[in-house]
Design a protein around this motif. Sequence first.
Motif, mmCIF file in Angstrom:
data_model
loop_
_atom_site.group_PDB
_atom_site.id
_atom_site.type_symbol
_atom_site.label_atom_id
_atom_site.label_comp_id
_atom_site.label_asym_id
_atom_site.label_seq_id
_atom_site.Cartn_x
_atom_site.Cartn_y
_atom_site.Cartn_z
ATOM 1 N N CYS A 154 2.824 63.564 -60.082
ATOM 2 C CA CYS A 154 2.999 64.066 -58.711
ATOM 3 C C CYS A 154 2.619 65.544 -58.613
ATOM 4 N N THR A 155 2.443 65.974 -57.382
ATOM 5 C CA THR A 155 2.177 67.379 -57.099
ATOM 6 C C THR A 155 3.307 67.871 -56.209
ATOM 7 N N ALA A 156 4.030 68.902 -56.669
ATOM 8 C CA ALA A 156 5.282 69.272 -56.011
ATOM 9 C C ALA A 156 5.256 70.699 -55.484
ATOM 10 N N LEU A 157 5.119 70.788 -54.155
ATOM 11 C CA LEU A 157 5.239 72.085 -53.485
ATOM 12 C C LEU A 157 6.543 72.151 -52.696
ATOM 13 N N THR A 158 6.819 71.082 -51.932
ATOM 14 C CA THR A 158 7.928 71.104 -50.972
ATOM 15 C C THR A 158 9.297 71.187 -51.660
ATOM 16 N N GLU A 159 10.207 71.894 -50.990
ATOM 17 C CA GLU A 159 11.585 72.052 -51.495
ATOM 18 C C GLU A 159 12.552 71.753 -50.358
ATOM 19 N N ALA A 164 12.002 74.616 -47.980
ATOM 20 C CA ALA A 164 10.651 75.091 -47.629
ATOM 21 C C ALA A 164 9.635 73.962 -47.669
ATOM 22 N N GLY A 165 8.999 73.734 -46.516
ATOM 23 C CA GLY A 165 7.954 72.711 -46.439
ATOM 24 C C GLY A 165 6.660 73.343 -45.958
ATOM 25 N N SER A 166 6.545 73.458 -44.622
ATOM 26 C CA SER A 166 5.321 74.059 -44.062
ATOM 27 C C SER A 166 5.138 75.502 -44.556
ATOM 28 N N ALA A 194 11.614 68.522 -53.356
ATOM 29 C CA ALA A 194 12.083 67.356 -52.589
ATOM 30 C C ALA A 194 10.926 66.739 -51.816
ATOM 31 N N TRP A 195 11.090 65.495 -51.436
ATOM 32 C CA TRP A 195 10.071 64.769 -50.662
ATOM 33 C C TRP A 195 8.744 64.732 -51.405
ATOM 34 N N ILE A 196 8.793 64.297 -52.655
ATOM 35 C CA ILE A 196 7.595 64.297 -53.492
ATOM 36 C C ILE A 196 7.155 62.848 -53.754
ATOM 37 N N ILE A 197 5.905 62.560 -53.431
ATOM 38 C CA ILE A 197 5.352 61.221 -53.720
ATOM 39 C C ILE A 197 5.367 61.009 -55.232
ATOM 40 N N ASN A 198 5.850 59.860 -55.663
ATOM 41 C CA ASN A 198 6.031 59.488 -57.083
ATOM 42 C C ASN A 198 7.180 60.258 -57.735
ATOM 43 N N SER A 218 7.318 52.076 -52.044
ATOM 44 C CA SER A 218 6.027 52.016 -52.740
ATOM 45 C C SER A 218 5.429 53.401 -52.940
ATOM 46 N N MET A 219 5.888 54.373 -52.161
ATOM 47 C CA MET A 219 5.396 55.741 -52.330
ATOM 48 C C MET A 219 6.177 56.452 -53.436
ATOM 49 N N GLY A 220 7.274 55.838 -53.863
ATOM 50 C CA GLY A 220 8.069 56.433 -54.944
ATOM 51 C C GLY A 220 8.669 57.768 -54.557
ATOM 52 N N THR A 221 8.952 57.961 -53.267
ATOM 53 C CA THR A 221 9.400 59.285 -52.811
ATOM 54 C C THR A 221 10.705 59.706 -53.483
ATOM 55 N N GLY A 222 10.740 60.929 -53.919
ATOM 56 C CA GLY A 222 11.944 61.432 -54.573
ATOM 57 C C GLY A 222 11.877 62.933 -54.746
ATOM 58 N N GLN A 277 4.357 57.932 -39.439
ATOM 59 C CA GLN A 277 5.301 59.060 -39.340
ATOM 60 C C GLN A 277 5.235 59.913 -40.605
ATOM 61 N N ALA A 278 5.117 59.248 -41.761
ATOM 62 C CA ALA A 278 5.004 60.012 -43.010
ATOM 63 C C ALA A 278 3.663 60.747 -43.049
ATOM 64 N N ALA A 279 2.608 60.066 -42.607
ATOM 65 C CA ALA A 279 1.266 60.681 -42.629
ATOM 66 C C ALA A 279 1.222 61.936 -41.758
ATOM 67 N N ALA A 280 2.083 61.965 -40.727
ATOM 68 C CA ALA A 280 2.110 63.139 -39.841
ATOM 69 C C ALA A 280 2.663 64.376 -40.543
ATOM 70 N N LEU A 281 3.307 64.179 -41.697
ATOM 71 C CA LEU A 281 3.896 65.317 -42.414
ATOM 72 C C LEU A 281 3.146 65.682 -43.687
ATOM 73 N N THR A 282 2.632 64.679 -44.402
ATOM 74 C CA THR A 282 2.025 64.980 -45.702
ATOM 75 C C THR A 282 0.712 65.754 -45.515
ATOM 76 N N GLY A 333 0.042 68.698 -44.599
ATOM 77 C CA GLY A 333 -0.072 69.517 -43.385
ATOM 78 C C GLY A 333 0.509 68.799 -42.187
ATOM 79 N N ALA A 334 1.652 69.318 -41.693
ATOM 80 C CA ALA A 334 2.290 68.690 -40.517
ATOM 81 C C ALA A 334 1.403 68.912 -39.290
ATOM 82 N N THR A 335 1.465 67.942 -38.364
ATOM 83 C CA THR A 335 0.557 67.958 -37.212
ATOM 84 C C THR A 335 0.641 69.271 -36.427
ATOM 85 N N ALA A 336 1.858 69.783 -36.213
ATOM 86 C CA ALA A 336 1.988 71.018 -35.413
ATOM 87 C C ALA A 336 1.210 72.169 -36.051
ATOM 88 N N LEU A 337 1.279 72.253 -37.382
ATOM 89 C CA LEU A 337 0.577 73.349 -38.059
ATOM 90 C C LEU A 337 -0.934 73.151 -38.015
HETATM 91 C C1 LIG Z 1 6.932 60.597 -47.231
HETATM 92 C C2 LIG Z 1 6.633 62.013 -47.585
HETATM 93 C C3 LIG Z 1 5.933 62.316 -48.756
HETATM 94 C C4 LIG Z 1 5.697 63.651 -49.107
HETATM 95 N N1 LIG Z 1 5.051 63.944 -50.292
HETATM 96 C C5 LIG Z 1 4.935 65.230 -50.690
HETATM 97 C C6 LIG Z 1 4.391 65.550 -51.986
HETATM 98 O O1 LIG Z 1 3.958 64.667 -52.737
HETATM 99 N N2 LIG Z 1 4.377 66.849 -52.383
HETATM 100 C C7 LIG Z 1 4.849 67.859 -51.595
HETATM 101 O O2 LIG Z 1 4.822 68.990 -52.022
HETATM 102 N N3 LIG Z 1 5.365 67.588 -50.360
HETATM 103 C C8 LIG Z 1 5.419 66.312 -49.896
HETATM 104 N N4 LIG Z 1 5.960 66.014 -48.672
HETATM 105 C C9 LIG Z 1 6.492 67.094 -47.856
HETATM 106 C C10 LIG Z 1 5.586 67.489 -46.701
HETATM 107 O O3 LIG Z 1 4.501 68.221 -47.205
HETATM 108 C C11 LIG Z 1 6.471 68.290 -45.738
HETATM 109 O O4 LIG Z 1 7.328 67.365 -45.091
HETATM 110 C C12 LIG Z 1 5.648 69.082 -44.749
HETATM 111 O O5 LIG Z 1 4.994 70.154 -45.388
HETATM 112 C C13 LIG Z 1 6.532 69.642 -43.621
HETATM 113 O O6 LIG Z 1 7.585 70.378 -44.172
HETATM 114 P P1 LIG Z 1 9.109 70.070 -43.737
HETATM 115 O O7 LIG Z 1 9.323 68.606 -43.764
HETATM 116 O O8 LIG Z 1 9.972 70.912 -44.590
HETATM 117 O O9 LIG Z 1 9.175 70.506 -42.244
HETATM 118 P P2 LIG Z 1 9.333 72.001 -41.708
HETATM 119 O O10 LIG Z 1 8.333 72.884 -42.361
HETATM 120 O O11 LIG Z 1 10.763 72.409 -41.781
HETATM 121 O O12 LIG Z 1 8.941 71.807 -40.188
HETATM 122 C C14 LIG Z 1 9.769 71.038 -39.304
HETATM 123 C C15 LIG Z 1 8.962 70.708 -38.063
HETATM 124 O O13 LIG Z 1 8.549 71.908 -37.427
HETATM 125 C C16 LIG Z 1 7.143 71.935 -37.299
HETATM 126 N N5 LIG Z 1 6.705 73.316 -37.503
HETATM 127 C C17 LIG Z 1 6.722 74.008 -38.670
HETATM 128 N N6 LIG Z 1 6.238 75.247 -38.474
HETATM 129 C C18 LIG Z 1 5.919 75.344 -37.157
HETATM 130 C C19 LIG Z 1 5.367 76.378 -36.341
HETATM 131 N N7 LIG Z 1 5.022 77.570 -36.858
HETATM 132 N N8 LIG Z 1 5.180 76.106 -35.030
HETATM 133 C C20 LIG Z 1 5.496 74.910 -34.491
HETATM 134 N N9 LIG Z 1 6.020 73.882 -35.221
HETATM 135 C C21 LIG Z 1 6.222 74.095 -36.544
HETATM 136 C C22 LIG Z 1 6.587 70.991 -38.320
HETATM 137 O O14 LIG Z 1 5.355 70.434 -37.896
HETATM 138 C C23 LIG Z 1 7.685 69.925 -38.363
HETATM 139 O O15 LIG Z 1 7.440 68.997 -37.329
HETATM 140 C C24 LIG Z 1 6.154 64.692 -48.264
HETATM 141 C C25 LIG Z 1 6.816 64.372 -47.061
HETATM 142 C C26 LIG Z 1 7.045 63.062 -46.725
HETATM 143 C C27 LIG Z 1 7.774 62.755 -45.443
#
Ligand SMILES: Cc1cc2nc3c(=O)[nH]c(=O)nc-3n(C[C@H](O)[C@H](O)[C@H](O)COP(=O)(O)OP(=O)(O)OC[C@H]3O[C@@H](n4cnc5c(N)ncnc54)[C@H](O)[C@@H]3O)c2cc1C
Length: 382
Positions: A118-123, A126-128, A151-155, A202-206, A353-358, A360-364
């Motif tokens: 896996c590749t782990a950035l998210t905590e 801290a996500g976006s 957290a939220w790491i595929i595999n 199947s994504m092994g999220t953990g 819904q998951a694709a909308a976050l992995t 790069g979240a759609t808003a960003l």
């Molecule tokens: C099923 C699944 C698998 C994943 N796999 C991985 C993985 O393998 N490795 C990994 O590192 N990460 C993984 N992620 C994490 C994913 O990259 C993060 O969920 C994503 O980066 C968003 O971070 P967050 O969930 O902490 O949301 P946040 O960053 O807390 O954001 C919350 C909401 O606010 C929005 N938002 C954030 N900033 C702004 C802004 N400036 N203006 C307006 N809206 C904003 C976001 O779009 C989101 O809708 C996975 C997530 C999911 C759900």
Amino acid sequence: MTDDCRNEWRGRVRDFAEHRVRPAADGWSLGNSPSRDLFEEGAALGLFGIEVPTTLGGRGLDLAAKIKVSEILAAADFGFAMSVINTQNVALRLSASAPDRIRDHFLHDLLAGGRSACTALTEPGAGSDLAAIATTAERSRGGWTLNGEKAWIINGRHAGLAVVFAQTDPAAGLRGIGGFLVNLEAAGVDRYAIDSAFSQTSMGTGGFVLSSVQMSEDHMILPPGTAFRTVLEEINGARTYVAAMCCGMLDAAIETVSDYGNRRAVFGRKLKDHQAWRTVLDEAKTELASIRALTTEAMRTISMGEDGRLAAAQAKIAAVETGQRQLPALLHAMGAEGLRPEHCLARHLAAFQAAALTDGATALLKQQVAKLSTPTRPLPGA
Ligand SMILES: Cc1cc2nc3c(=O)[nH]c(=O)nc-3n(C[C@H](O)[C@H](O)[C@H](O)COP(=O)(O)OP(=O)(O)OC[C@H]3O[C@@H](n4cnc5c(N)ncnc54)[C@H](O)[C@@H]3O)c2cc1C
């Protein structure tokens, strides 16, 4: 590899997706996990080493091949596709950046489907906002000590190996972040699963907690200063294969609903013979054609070595939002039957819904598109 060989291989991947992955995926909707056999069969096809050079045991193909495979696998199950592609990405990283000693220790097992990665950035905190990651890497006894949580790491729940991004110098922000190869079977690693209807098994999220995990110097494979830049460079390819996965899921959903319309009769006629019912399918097909075009353009741009940021972000936004809009309509078009796990619709709906976050979240991504599309010169007549 010749075009004929490429096509023949793709055909075998398609057979595997349709006849092995898709039937098993029904159970994943109900909480089961993919069997080890399935990963081994995928490995025999070379799915964990698509872009790994043939000299190191991979298939030696390119990003375009990975994007096509992503689409084929996701049509059967998005989670399985993401799981496979994330392991292959770490195998590629090992083959490109790891010292021989470490590469030789792990690569064979990854390519053989013996362990995932896996590749782990998210905590949890801290996500976006990647600059806010709190996992630290400190120098110790000629090596590094890592502390933190991902957290939220595929595999994440079963991976044997992770590329972990950690802060080496909090004062340096993004420039202080480095990438470390972490053996997740080492002392000090505590893994957990994240279960929900949306993070498919199947994504092994953990996730995992790292408590004073020690490693030698050569485990830092992406030094501070270059790690974040590397993430940014590679993420355009990732956004494009996620867009392709969305195309695959939407295509599969259209096919499922079309088949049903040919079989189910209401008010004395097949569903497909009711014009209002057919409109749902026609709209979905039109939108599929448009997201396929955007995805192909993103793939072309990146493959030509051009700046792919705008094309990849646009393709991913459009593909995700199209699926989020079309899947509920398609599911509804099958009535109650659409909810059954043997159809892919509910699984694909959750996957969008998951694709909308992995990657790069759609808003960003929308912010990025706004920034990149801002004309640098005044418009004519302005
Ligand atoms: C099923 C699944 C698998 C994943 N796999 C991985 C993985 O393998 N490795 C990994 O590192 N990460 C993984 N992620 C994490 C994913 O990259 C993060 O969920 C994503 O980066 C968003 O971070 P967050 O969930 O902490 O949301 P946040 O960053 O807390 O954001 C919350 C909401 O606010 C929005 N938002 C954030 N900033 C702004 C802004 N400036 N203006 C307006 N809206 C904003 C976001 O779009 C989101 O809708 C996975 C997530 C999911 C759900």
